[in-house]
Design a protein around this motif. Structure first.
Motif, PDB file in Angstrom:
ATOM      1  N   LEU A  33       0.800  -1.225   0.000  1.00 28.05           N
ATOM      2  CA  LEU A  33       0.000   0.000   0.000  1.00 28.05           C
ATOM      3  C   LEU A  33       0.839   1.285   0.000  1.00 28.05           C
ATOM      4  O   LEU A  33       0.478   2.253  -0.670  1.00 28.05           O
ATOM      5  N   PRO A  34       1.961   1.348   0.735  1.00 27.57           N
ATOM      6  CA  PRO A  34       2.785   2.568   0.646  1.00 27.57           C
ATOM      7  C   PRO A  34       3.317   2.844  -0.760  1.00 27.57           C
ATOM      8  O   PRO A  34       3.531   4.006  -1.125  1.00 27.57           O
ATOM      9  N   LEU A  35       3.534   1.803  -1.561  1.00 26.82           N
ATOM     10  CA  LEU A  35       3.977   2.024  -2.939  1.00 26.82           C
ATOM     11  C   LEU A  35       2.851   2.628  -3.776  1.00 26.82           C
ATOM     12  O   LEU A  35       3.102   3.453  -4.661  1.00 26.82           O
ATOM     13  N   ILE A  36       1.632   2.212  -3.489  1.00 28.96           N
ATOM     14  CA  ILE A  36       0.487   2.796  -4.192  1.00 28.96           C
ATOM     15  C   ILE A  36       0.337   4.262  -3.795  1.00 28.96           C
ATOM     16  O   ILE A  36       0.027   5.117  -4.631  1.00 28.96           O
ATOM     17  N   TYR A  37       0.561   4.548  -2.522  1.00 23.61           N
ATOM     18  CA  TYR A  37       0.522   5.935  -2.062  1.00 23.61           C
ATOM     19  C   TYR A  37       1.589   6.759  -2.789  1.00 23.61           C
ATOM     20  O   TYR A  37       1.318   7.873  -3.267  1.00 23.61           O
ATOM     21  N   LEU A  38       2.804   6.217  -2.897  1.00 20.60           N
ATOM     22  CA  LEU A  38       3.881   6.903  -3.614  1.00 20.60           C
ATOM     23  C   LEU A  38       3.496   7.126  -5.074  1.00 20.60           C
ATOM     24  O   LEU A  38       3.703   8.217  -5.625  1.00 20.60           O
ATOM     25  N   TYR A  39       2.943   6.122  -5.691  1.00 19.24           N
ATOM     26  CA  TYR A  39       2.501   6.225  -7.093  1.00 19.24           C
ATOM     27  C   TYR A  39       1.501   7.365  -7.265  1.00 19.24           C
ATOM     28  O   TYR A  39       1.624   8.177  -8.189  1.00 19.24           O
ATOM     29  N   ASN A  40       0.532   7.449  -6.370  1.00 18.98           N
ATOM     30  CA  ASN A  40      -0.490   8.496  -6.473  1.00 18.98           C
ATOM     31  C   ASN A  40       0.077   9.881  -6.200  1.00 18.98           C
ATOM     32  O   ASN A  40      -0.305  10.867  -6.852  1.00 18.98           O
ATOM     33  N   GLU A  41       0.994   9.987  -5.237  1.00 23.28           N
ATOM     34  CA  GLU A  41       1.620  11.274  -4.955  1.00 23.28           C
ATOM     35  C   GLU A  41       2.504  11.717  -6.125  1.00 23.28           C
ATOM     36  O   GLU A  41       2.569  12.909  -6.450  1.00 23.28           O
ATOM     37  N   ALA A  42       3.181  10.770  -6.747  1.00 20.40           N
ATOM     38  CA  ALA A  42       4.033  11.100  -7.891  1.00 20.40           C
ATOM     39  C   ALA A  42       3.199  11.604  -9.076  1.00 20.40           C
ATOM     40  O   ALA A  42       3.616  12.512  -9.803  1.00 20.40           O
ATOM     41  N   LYS A  43       2.015  11.029  -9.236  1.00 14.15           N
ATOM     42  CA  LYS A  43       1.125  11.476 -10.316  1.00 14.15           C
ATOM     43  C   LYS A  43       0.752  12.949 -10.145  1.00 14.15           C
ATOM     44  O   LYS A  43       0.616  13.684 -11.129  1.00 14.15           O
ATOM     45  N   LYS A  44       0.621  13.382  -8.896  1.00 16.06           N
ATOM     46  CA  LYS A  44       0.222  14.759  -8.632  1.00 16.06           C
ATOM     47  C   LYS A  44       1.266  15.774  -9.106  1.00 16.06           C
ATOM     48  O   LYS A  44       0.933  16.931  -9.356  1.00 16.06           O
ATOM     49  N   VAL A  45       2.520  15.323  -9.199  1.00 24.02           N
ATOM     50  CA  VAL A  45       3.576  16.246  -9.627  1.00 24.02           C
ATOM     51  C   VAL A  45       4.101  15.878 -11.017  1.00 24.02           C
ATOM     52  O   VAL A  45       5.217  16.241 -11.385  1.00 24.02           O
ATOM     53  N   GLY A  46       3.298  15.124 -11.754  1.00 23.22           N
ATOM     54  CA  GLY A  46       3.600  14.918 -13.163  1.00 23.22           C
ATOM     55  C   GLY A  46       4.329  13.656 -13.551  1.00 23.22           C
ATOM     56  O   GLY A  46       4.759  13.516 -14.699  1.00 23.22           O
ATOM     57  N   PHE A  47       4.477  12.702 -12.621  1.00 22.94           N
ATOM     58  CA  PHE A  47       5.139  11.441 -12.944  1.00 22.94           C
ATOM     59  C   PHE A  47       4.127  10.350 -13.239  1.00 22.94           C
ATOM     60  O   PHE A  47       3.119  10.213 -12.536  1.00 22.94           O
ATOM     61  N   GLU A  48       4.429   9.549 -14.251  1.00 23.92           N
ATOM     62  CA  GLU A  48       3.626   8.369 -14.543  1.00 23.92           C
ATOM     63  C   GLU A  48       4.353   7.157 -13.988  1.00 23.92           C
ATOM     64  O   GLU A  48       5.584   7.093 -14.035  1.00 23.92           O
ATOM     65  N   GLY A  49       3.612   6.188 -13.463  1.00 24.11           N
ATOM     66  CA  GLY A  49       4.224   4.970 -12.950  1.00 24.11           C
ATOM     67  C   GLY A  49       3.829   3.773 -13.789  1.00 24.11           C
ATOM     68  O   GLY A  49       2.661   3.641 -14.175  1.00 24.11           O
ATOM     69  N   VAL A  50       4.792   2.891 -14.079  1.00 26.66           N
ATOM     70  CA  VAL A  50       4.507   1.660 -14.821  1.00 26.66           C
ATOM     71  C   VAL A  50       5.308   0.515 -14.209  1.00 26.66           C
ATOM     72  O   VAL A  50       6.331   0.738 -13.548  1.00 26.66           O
ATOM     73  N   THR A  51       4.849  -0.693 -14.452  1.00 27.78           N
ATOM     74  CA  THR A  51       5.609  -1.873 -14.040  1.00 27.78           C
ATOM     75  C   THR A  51       6.565  -2.259 -15.168  1.00 27.78           C
ATOM     76  O   THR A  51       6.407  -1.818 -16.313  1.00 27.78           O
ATOM     77  N   PRO A  52       7.599  -3.062 -14.886  1.00 28.60           N
ATOM     78  CA  PRO A  52       8.645  -3.351 -15.888  1.00 28.60           C
ATOM     79  C   PRO A  52       8.128  -3.926 -17.203  1.00 28.60           C
ATOM     80  O   PRO A  52       8.603  -3.551 -18.274  1.00 28.60           O
ATOM     81  N   ASP A  53       7.169  -4.840 -17.123  1.00 29.69           N
ATOM     82  CA  ASP A  53       6.663  -5.473 -18.341  1.00 29.69           C
ATOM     83  C   ASP A  53       5.976  -4.464 -19.249  1.00 29.69           C
ATOM     84  O   ASP A  53       6.098  -4.531 -20.480  1.00 29.69           O
ATOM     85  N   VAL A  54       5.266  -3.519 -18.655  1.00 23.50           N
ATOM     86  CA  VAL A  54       4.578  -2.500 -19.439  1.00 23.50           C
ATOM     87  C   VAL A  54       5.591  -1.603 -20.130  1.00 23.50           C
ATOM     88  O   VAL A  54       5.452  -1.264 -21.317  1.00 23.50           O
TER      89      VAL A  54
END
Length: 348
Positions: A33-54
């Motif tokens: 869950l903390p990684l999901i929180y990080l992912y969502n916070e990063a989106k707020k400042v313009g970062f997209e998150g993806v997994t390696p296969d994607v």
């Protein structure tokens, strides 16, 4: 500014961007869950998150990507070769599980600019090119959560753990000799807890795979396990609310290595009975848990737990509430972890 973070965490069940689905990921482990929180916070400042296969399926769609890895996985080198900048390496595993990683930190951290590791590895990590950051095992709990304990309605104690043992292969043994690093595993100590407390009607064991043979101890332990086993749990916090104490044993004794095991019972209003990090009181006040090292035998520990008055118990709960509202606990929150990671990302 880099706009893509590749989250390389080594769990095949969380590929296809499933890591970012809180319902799905939580079923795998609430520690995601903390990684999901990080992912969502990063989106707020313009970062997209993806997994390696994607990312690897279409790297041209993610220019200037940076790598956030949990240990080195089957994808790590492929991602770097594909042009992903190795920025942040983390490790939340103990040295008896991730022994290859810790055996040669210089190699494990090669190319990465930052390393989040448990404090016991600070001196060794600082000999590498990576900037060291203390890994405060990030928790999804809010520091504002209020813990209440209904003393009279709770059974004595529980332990929630799977049927696991460490296989000390020759390769693992040689790695210990060559590196001079030997760590005491605590899987056997968990069995000792079960063996002693299984006869106490106030003790229950929960966890998976206990229907499978217990490596190295099947004949000795089977009757004890069957006497106290209550099966797996769907909601760990809800299960813990039924007990005064929770045996919280890490899988090894290593400086700075403390995980969700000591925090989970706190947020359920259960007092942790802890064994793990030898420097635990540098992170968590002694008044918040029962330290197993203070007792010469399990009989003495059982007597202490069984005879504790509600007044004495309330002192632990009050101390826990003070702690989870303090700056000391704030270091372990997902908010603090995300803030430190985002600072690195934004300074790139």
């Amino acid at each position: 500014m880099h706009k893509t973070i590749v989250f390389d965490i080594g769990n095949p069940g969380l590929l296809e961007n499933k890591l970012f689905d809180p319902i799905f990921a939580n079923k795998v482990s609430h520690t995601t869950l903390p990684l999901i929180y990080l992912y969502n916070e990063a989106k707020k400042v313009g970062f997209e998150g993806v997994t390696p296969d994607v990312y690897l399926a279409n790297p041209d769609s993610y220019p200037n990507a940076v790598l956030f890895s949990h240990m080195r996985t089957e994808f790590t080198d492929r991602l770097i070769e594909a042009g992903v900048k190795p920025l942040i390496m983390t490790n939340q595993e103990s040295p008896i599980i991730a022994y290859r990683f810790y055996f040669d930190l210089k190699k494990s951290l090669d190319g990465f600019s930052h390393a989040f590791l448990f404090s016991g590895f600070k001196n060794e990590a600082e000999k590498t090119e990576a900037e060291f950051h203390v890994m405060y095992f990030p928790e999804p709990y809010s520091p504002l959560t209020v813990v209440e304990a209904a003393f009279e309605n709770r059974k004595l104690a529980t332990m929630i753990c799977g049927n696991k043992r460490v296989s000390f292969t020759m390769k693992r043994f040689l790695a210990g000799i060559l590196s001079g690093k030997f760590y005491r595993e605590l899987y056997k100590e968990r069995l000792n807890v079960i063996k002693h407390f299984s006869a106490n009607p106030g003790f229950d064991l929960y966890g998976i795979k206990w229907d499978k043979p217990i490596a190295g101890a099947e004949a000795e332990m089977r009757a004890h396990v069957e006497q106290c086993l209550r099966g797996p749990v769907d909601d760990k916090t809800e299960a813990l609310r039924g007990y005064k104490f929770n045996f919280a044993l890490e899988n090894t004794i290593c400086p700075g290595y403390l995980t969700e095991k000591i925090f989970d019972p706190m947020f359920a209003g259960a007092v942790p009975v802890y064994l793990g990090a030898p420097d635990i009181i540098d992170f968590v006040p002694k008044e918040c848990f029962v330290d197993m090292r203070d007792f010469k035998s399990y009989a003495k520990l059982e007597e202490f737990l069984g005879n504790m008055s509600e007044e004495e118990y309330r002192k632990y709960i009050d101390a826990i509430n003070r702690f989870i509202g303090s700056d000391k606990y704030a270091l372990f929150t997902q908010e603090s972890f995300a803030k430190e990671v985002l600072k690195i990302l934004e300074n790139e």
